[in-house]
Design a protein around this motif. Sequence first.
Motif, mmCIF file in Angstrom:
data_model
loop_
_atom_site.group_PDB
_atom_site.id
_atom_site.type_symbol
_atom_site.label_atom_id
_atom_site.label_comp_id
_atom_site.label_asym_id
_atom_site.label_seq_id
_atom_site.Cartn_x
_atom_site.Cartn_y
_atom_site.Cartn_z
ATOM 1 N N VAL A 228 0.842 -1.204 0.000
ATOM 2 C CA VAL A 228 0.000 0.000 0.000
ATOM 3 C C VAL A 228 0.878 1.256 0.000
ATOM 4 O O VAL A 228 0.612 2.219 -0.729
ATOM 5 N N LYS A 229 1.948 1.248 0.804
ATOM 6 C CA LYS A 229 2.853 2.395 0.859
ATOM 7 C C LYS A 229 3.529 2.627 -0.494
ATOM 8 O O LYS A 229 3.682 3.763 -0.949
ATOM 9 N N ALA A 230 3.926 1.534 -1.139
ATOM 10 C CA ALA A 230 4.546 1.634 -2.466
ATOM 11 C C ALA A 230 3.566 2.250 -3.466
ATOM 12 O O ALA A 230 3.953 3.068 -4.305
ATOM 13 N N PHE A 231 2.293 1.863 -3.355
ATOM 14 C CA PHE A 231 1.274 2.399 -4.263
ATOM 15 C C PHE A 231 1.106 3.907 -4.055
ATOM 16 O O PHE A 231 0.911 4.654 -5.017
ATOM 17 N N GLN A 232 1.198 4.373 -2.804
ATOM 18 C CA GLN A 232 1.079 5.800 -2.524
ATOM 19 C C GLN A 232 2.229 6.585 -3.161
ATOM 20 O O GLN A 232 2.025 7.684 -3.676
#
Length: 387
Positions: A228-232
């Motif tokens: 999720v952090k990578a997607f942000q």
Amino acid sequence: MTDTAQLAIFIRGVDSNLRVTEEVMDIKSMHGTTTGKDIFENVCQSVTDMKLPWDKLIGLTTDGAPAMCSEKCGLVGRMRVKMQEENCTGELPAYHCIIHQEALCGKVLKMDHLMSTVTQTVNFIRAKGLNHRQFRSFMQEMDSEFADISYHTEVRWLSQGKVLNRAFELSNEICQFMDSKGKDSTVLRDEKWKCELAFLADATAHLNALNLQLQGRDRMITDMYEAVKAFQVKLLLWETQMQQCNLPHFPCCQVMLSQVSTTVFPKTHFADKLSTLRAEFARRFSDFEAQKSFELLRNPFAVDVETAPAPIQMELIELQCNGTLKAKYDTAGPTQFIRSIPAAMPQLRLHSAQTLCMFGSTYLCEKLFSVMKINKTAHRSRLTDDH
């Protein structure tokens, strides 16, 4: 099938060797109301039947429904009161399923007007057998790369991306077919509308890719949150690139940009949409950001000892100064390394076990309900709950 609500309760445990087990604990048939009190009573009954100690409960993951999450009368609030009554130390952390939250984030794009038009068009083609047969014949005559168009249902949100992508790729053929049936295709031919369709198709494809990445059994909550952090971070890159009309990661938008002028393509509007989506991800996953234990599980050698919880500080210093364990971490990776933490560091092992216990999503529950839906046919609906 018989309008009986089913409550699925799963348990995730870690043994002394830090091996993870995921198991269905109970399925409760709820014949009356399904309030927070009803759910809580059923969960308590299951815990009592299994003779499970309440002080071992370190996390609760739900689907985010009010009956589950409400602090006063929901399952989460009642479970926390129960933990206090059982004299358990610390507050029970509660999480909203990561996969479900990711799907809800996508709704902030607010492009329902596009989806409704696409759905109406697809339904016109697919709902009537004659129209569907004629459309497939029409596609064969056109020597199209695709033979058909997909259905979309709200429950299966992954289907939305496929429908949008196919609708964009077949936009010219769909317009011709609608004209041949005497239907108005003005909206479908509008350049600005097609630009928005291209953007939504690309954005949904990226969201679907993340959704699939989060699915599966035995997922560590830390790995899911990292995805999720990578997607942000990706959203931030896409936002900058969108402003510059540099669209290597938005293939449908790239196609539209080659067909229309840059003045027609609303790049600023789309960049704002990506910014809004990034803000929504940050808001929904803020409670995960506050979890210091995640970093300790991912890379204990990079954690600042001063900010770590007091009970593990001494053991953490010993770990970080141990060259053999550092070499093992570098070769084995975080998941395998956790099991290599020596027994002489009991607080670190306990801390790792507590983080490993957390469910990142309700994926197993959703999977169970999918299986039940297939199994519970009209012929089987006469079976009792016990069966």
